[in-house]
Write an enzyme that holds these catalytic residues in place. Structure first.
Site, short mmCIF file in Angstrom:
data_model
loop_
_atom_site.label_atom_id
_atom_site.label_comp_id
_atom_site.label_asym_id
_atom_site.label_seq_id
_atom_site.Cartn_x
_atom_site.Cartn_y
_atom_site.Cartn_z
N CYS A 36 -0.70 1.83 -5.17
CA CYS A 36 -1.42 3.05 -5.54
C CYS A 36 -0.42 4.20 -5.74
O CYS A 36 0.54 4.33 -4.97
CB CYS A 36 -2.42 3.42 -4.45
N HIS A 81 0.85 -1.19 0.00
CA HIS A 81 0.00 0.00 0.00
C HIS A 81 0.88 1.24 0.00
O HIS A 81 1.87 1.31 0.75
CB HIS A 81 -0.90 0.02 1.23
#
Length: 390
Positions: A203, A161
């Site tokens: 991301c 992440h």
């Protein structure tokens, strides 16, 4: 008359010389393209930075890439594998000691020969940077070291992440794009790599290579700044997604690569377009000295094989040791053409339809059924007869 005979002969000699030169140049061009990477060994650093069961897909991402580079020839001794959590032994795993990257549940990427070098709380920003820069304690075993040199091509793959300019480790700390860029510069100054391929699936992944400034680095990311990197392959039995989209299509591409493949980096840049990834994959090549079209996929995902070509017959046994009678009687074995054999029929597995699973009622089905029974009862008998139910 002699001049008329001599001129055609001279023209023919020039033509033959020109054809020989062209053929020689084409051969030299192919040879140069084969050897121009300048590397003599390959290394891979594969890192999953996420903990907890709902991040199952990140572990599957890394293990799938690990399996691909091993299939293409990079040995475990040249792979540093870092897994922040052990999904195979998680108590929520309905199939213990396995990790699957496809909902068919037929390709166990955990396997029996996975060598994890850093596991659990060993996966930290400090340890990752120490592995890259070589600043490890003397007691650190060889299996936990990146023993590369100035002739090494290194593949670095990260998943987890992240956000704009950072990647989280263990959900408790993070590494910034500046720290990562400085680590790569230390590697270059200390002559720890020849060429480096950086791939990140997270991301806003493109933000992680914006600050790179060291030479001979090529970078790829699953998403641009401001975009999320999406998951893929949900599995209702496990309750989580099995992979991320970008890595899924990356591995689908790698399954068609074999050690002698001529696919190049431009082919890799076309993997997972926005129509498949939903996010927009990015790449950066301005720091890389070679043309990506001349860089083979196996320059990073495969391993160098030292081959010496000779046209002379080599006798592997001494004539003095071998009896003459045995030599005259022995028959030469029939030679069969050699070819690469896949470890598993992966191409068939990832494209076949999933097997029918045992039917289970969907979430809320039982509660909805009881609600329907109560409504019918109220409609028929009213509230005064409710005590007969209980």
């Amino acid at each position: 008359m002699a001049n008329f005979i001599f001129l055609p002969i001279l023209a023919l000699i020039n033509l033959l010389f020109l054809l020989t030169t062209v053929h020689s140049n084409s051969f030299e061009t192919k040879a140069t393209q084969f050897f121009n990477s300048g590397h003599t060994n390959n290394w891979a650093v594969l890192v999953c930075t996420s903990r907890f069961w709902f991040n199952y897909r990140h572990v599957a991402n890394v293990l799938s890439v690990y399996r691909s580079v091993k299939r293409l020839g990079i040995p475990d001794s040249h792979i540093v594998l870092m897994l922040a959590d052990d999904m195979a032994c998680n108590h929520r795993n309905p199939k213990p000691a396995t990790v699957f990257s496809h909902k068919n549940m037929e390709l166990n990427v955990y396997g029996d020969d996975v060598e994890v070098d850093y596991r659990g709380y060993e996966v930290t920003v400090e340890n990752f940077l120490r592995v890259l820069t070589g600043r490890l304690p003397p007691s650190t075993p060889r299996s936990k070291r990146l023993l590369s040199d100035d002739r090494s091509n290194i593949l670095i793959y990260l998943t987890g992440h992240g956000g704009n300019g950072f990647l989280k480790f263990q959900d408790s700390e993070e590494i910034s794009n500046v720290e990562l860029a400085d680590a790569f510069e230390q590697m270059w100054q200390k002559r720890r790599y020849n060429e480096l391929l950086f791939i990140i699936d997270t991301c806003q992944g493109a933000s992680m290579y914006e600050r790179f400034y060291s030479p001979n680095i090529m970078a790829l990311a699953s998403s641009q700044v401001g975009e999320d990197s999406l998951s893929h392959q949900p599995d209702l039995a496990i309750g989580v997604h099995l992979m991320d989209r970008y890595t899924f299509y990356l591995l689908e591409f790698l399954e068609d690569i074999h050690p002698a493949s001529q696919a190049n980096m431009n082919d890799l840049f076309k993997v997972c377009p926005k129509s498949q990834c939903v996010s927009t994959p990015g790449h950066r090549t301005d720091l890389f000295l070679r043309d990506p079209r001349s860089v083979l996929i196996t320059d990073f995902f495969g391993s160098v094989r030292k081959v010496e070509i000779t046209r002379e017959a080599v006798n592997l046994t001494s004539a003095a040791e071998e009896p003459v009678e045995a030599t005259s009687i022995r028959k030469e074995p029939k030679s069969e053409p050699l070819s690469y054999v896949d470890q598993l029929p992966v191409a068939e597995i990832i494209h076949q339809k999933p097997k029918q699973k045992d039917w289970h009622p969907p979430d809320g089905f039982i509660l909805g059924l009881w609600t329907l029974i109560l409504l019918v009862f109220f409609k028929t008998y009213g509230i005064k007869h409710l005590k007969h139910i209980f």
